[in-house]
Design a protein around this motif. Structure first.
Motif, PDB file in Angstrom:
ATOM      1  N   UNK A   1     -16.999   9.620  12.542  1.00 19.51           N
ATOM      2  CA  UNK A   1     -16.488  10.496  13.576  1.00 19.51           C
ATOM      3  C   UNK A   1     -17.576  11.009  14.508  1.00 19.51           C
ATOM      4  N   UNK A   2     -18.823  10.720  14.206  1.00 23.04           N
ATOM      5  CA  UNK A   2     -19.896  11.186  15.079  1.00 23.04           C
ATOM      6  C   UNK A   2     -19.820  10.559  16.466  1.00 23.04           C
ATOM      7  N   UNK A   3     -19.050   9.486  16.604  1.00 22.04           N
ATOM      8  CA  UNK A   3     -18.940   8.842  17.909  1.00 22.04           C
ATOM      9  C   UNK A   3     -18.269   9.751  18.931  1.00 22.04           C
ATOM     10  N   UNK A   4     -17.496  10.738  18.483  1.00 23.19           N
ATOM     11  CA  UNK A   4     -16.843  11.670  19.402  1.00 23.19           C
ATOM     12  C   UNK A   4     -17.712  12.884  19.733  1.00 23.19           C
ATOM     13  N   UNK A   5     -18.803  13.063  19.016  1.00 20.79           N
ATOM     14  CA  UNK A   5     -19.639  14.234  19.235  1.00 20.79           C
ATOM     15  C   UNK A   5     -20.257  14.217  20.625  1.00 20.79           C
ATOM     16  N   UNK A   6     -20.069  15.316  21.331  1.00 19.01           N
ATOM     17  CA  UNK A   6     -20.673  15.542  22.642  1.00 19.01           C
ATOM     18  C   UNK A   6     -20.307  14.482  23.684  1.00 19.01           C
ATOM     19  N   UNK A   7     -19.165  13.843  23.530  1.00 18.32           N
ATOM     20  CA  UNK A   7     -18.779  12.764  24.444  1.00 18.32           C
ATOM     21  C   UNK A   7     -17.864  13.223  25.579  1.00 18.32           C
ATOM     22  N   UNK A   8     -16.885  14.054  25.277  1.00 21.56           N
ATOM     23  CA  UNK A   8     -15.903  14.453  26.280  1.00 21.56           C
ATOM     24  C   UNK A   8     -16.344  15.772  26.908  1.00 21.56           C
ATOM     25  N   UNK A   9     -16.507  15.807  28.221  1.00 23.87           N
ATOM     26  CA  UNK A   9     -16.859  17.081  28.863  1.00 23.87           C
ATOM     27  C   UNK A   9     -15.776  18.121  28.547  1.00 23.87           C
ATOM     28  N   UNK A  10     -16.162  19.308  28.121  1.00 18.47           N
ATOM     29  CA  UNK A  10     -15.171  20.317  27.758  1.00 18.47           C
ATOM     30  C   UNK A  10     -14.138  20.619  28.849  1.00 18.47           C
ATOM     31  N   UNK A  11     -14.535  20.563  30.105  1.00 19.39           N
ATOM     32  CA  UNK A  11     -13.568  20.812  31.185  1.00 19.39           C
ATOM     33  C   UNK A  11     -12.479  19.744  31.166  1.00 19.39           C
ATOM     34  N   UNK A  12     -12.849  18.507  30.905  1.00 20.16           N
ATOM     35  CA  UNK A  12     -11.865  17.422  30.805  1.00 20.16           C
ATOM     36  C   UNK A  12     -10.937  17.677  29.621  1.00 20.16           C
ATOM     37  N   UNK A  13     -11.501  18.133  28.516  1.00 16.78           N
ATOM     38  CA  UNK A  13     -10.684  18.445  27.343  1.00 16.78           C
ATOM     39  C   UNK A  13      -9.702  19.575  27.645  1.00 16.78           C
ATOM     40  N   UNK A  14     -10.129  20.558  28.396  1.00 13.19           N
ATOM     41  CA  UNK A  14      -9.237  21.663  28.789  1.00 13.19           C
ATOM     42  C   UNK A  14      -8.091  21.124  29.635  1.00 13.19           C
ATOM     43  N   UNK A  15      -8.393  20.298  30.607  1.00 11.95           N
ATOM     44  CA  UNK A  15      -7.351  19.729  31.471  1.00 11.95           C
ATOM     45  C   UNK A  15      -6.391  18.848  30.674  1.00 11.95           C
ATOM     46  N   UNK A  16      -6.929  18.056  29.764  1.00 16.07           N
ATOM     47  CA  UNK A  16      -6.098  17.204  28.907  1.00 16.07           C
ATOM     48  C   UNK A  16      -5.186  18.054  28.025  1.00 16.07           C
ATOM     49  N   UNK A  17      -5.753  19.089  27.411  1.00 15.36           N
ATOM     50  CA  UNK A  17      -4.976  19.983  26.551  1.00 15.36           C
ATOM     51  C   UNK A  17      -3.893  20.686  27.349  1.00 15.36           C
ATOM     52  N   UNK A  18      -4.229  21.168  28.537  1.00 19.32           N
ATOM     53  CA  UNK A  18      -3.242  21.848  29.388  1.00 19.32           C
ATOM     54  C   UNK A  18      -2.102  20.907  29.754  1.00 19.32           C
ATOM     55  N   UNK A  19      -2.416  19.654  30.039  1.00 15.36           N
ATOM     56  CA  UNK A  19      -1.344  18.711  30.387  1.00 15.36           C
ATOM     57  C   UNK A  19      -0.478  18.392  29.172  1.00 15.36           C
ATOM     58  N   UNK A  20      -1.087  18.315  28.004  1.00 16.56           N
ATOM     59  CA  UNK A  20      -0.292  18.124  26.781  1.00 16.56           C
ATOM     60  C   UNK A  20       0.602  19.333  26.513  1.00 16.56           C
ATOM     61  N   UNK A  21       0.096  20.517  26.785  1.00 15.11           N
ATOM     62  CA  UNK A  21       0.893  21.736  26.612  1.00 15.11           C
ATOM     63  C   UNK A  21       2.124  21.701  27.514  1.00 15.11           C
ATOM     64  N   UNK A  22       1.904  21.317  28.756  1.00 16.88           N
ATOM     65  CA  UNK A  22       3.014  21.228  29.701  1.00 16.88           C
ATOM     66  C   UNK A  22       4.027  20.184  29.231  1.00 16.88           C
ATOM     67  N   UNK A  23       3.523  19.032  28.765  1.00 21.24           N
ATOM     68  CA  UNK A  23       4.400  17.970  28.274  1.00 21.24           C
ATOM     69  C   UNK A  23       5.245  18.466  27.108  1.00 21.24           C
ATOM     70  N   UNK A  24       4.634  19.171  26.180  1.00 22.69           N
ATOM     71  CA  UNK A  24       5.383  19.719  25.046  1.00 22.69           C
ATOM     72  C   UNK A  24       6.419  20.739  25.496  1.00 22.69           C
ATOM     73  N   UNK A  25       6.056  21.587  26.429  1.00 22.81           N
ATOM     74  CA  UNK A  25       6.989  22.598  26.920  1.00 22.81           C
ATOM     75  C   UNK A  25       8.209  21.944  27.565  1.00 22.81           C
ATOM     76  N   UNK A  26       7.989  20.859  28.296  1.00 21.70           N
ATOM     77  CA  UNK A  26       9.094  20.141  28.936  1.00 21.70           C
ATOM     78  C   UNK A  26       9.919  19.383  27.893  1.00 21.70           C
TER      79      UNK A  26
END
Length: 153
Positions: free
Chosen positions: A1-26
């Motif tokens: 799992x170390x391949x995921x360490x420090x790879x995704x910029x946190x801002x991108x993760x926030x945007x991805x999470x927010x879009x998943x939240x919206x998808x779940x809400x819909x």
């Protein structure tokens, strides 16, 4: 799992999470809830989160160290002043507050389940590797800071 360490910029993760939240809400509107003044509450959470994150960025820039969390080896100084006296990760706390604001704005319990997922991911794949690097680079100074200031708040 170390391949995921420090790879995704946190801002991108926030945007991805927010879009998943919206998808779940819909996708699961039956889990919607009503909160009086939810737009105002969401605005307060979002403003607080943005301010907290920007204070963290400002302290890093003032210290002349990198703001990019994917390259902790480029850190030139240990920042322990300002908002870093409250949290070792104020930018991530800010992101969590913004995502919390989004949950409140969406008013859907399904989207709420992604908040702990965000924290777990950030702890494992972003914060732990950053802390490992900081211990190696700044040694006892970082260990003392770690002992005094909590990871989140």
């Amino acid at each position: 799992m170390q391949t995921l360490e420090l790879k995704i910029p946190p801002v991108i993760l926030v945007l991805f999470t927010a879009s998943l939240m919206w998808t779940l809400a819909v996708a699961v509107p039956s889990l919607g809830f009503t909160l009086s003044a939810s737009p105002l509450v969401a605005l307060v959470f979002a403003a607080t989160g943005i301010a907290f994150a920007l204070l963290g960025v400002w302290e890093f820039r003032s210290a002349g160290t990198t703001v990019d969390p994917r390259v902790p080896n480029q850190s030139v100084s240990l920042v322990v002043r300002g908002v870093y006296r409250i949290s070792r990760n104020p930018m991530y706390v800010g992101f969590l507050l913004v995502l919390s604001a989004w949950v409140i704005f969406l008013s859907n319990l399904a989207s709420l389940v992604l908040l702990p997922a965000f924290v777990i991911y950030m702890n494992r794949f972003q914060i732990v590797p950053e802390e490992r690097h900081m211990r190696e680079k700044f040694g006892e100074s970082y260990r003392q800071y770690e002992a005094k200031v909590r990871r989140w708040v």
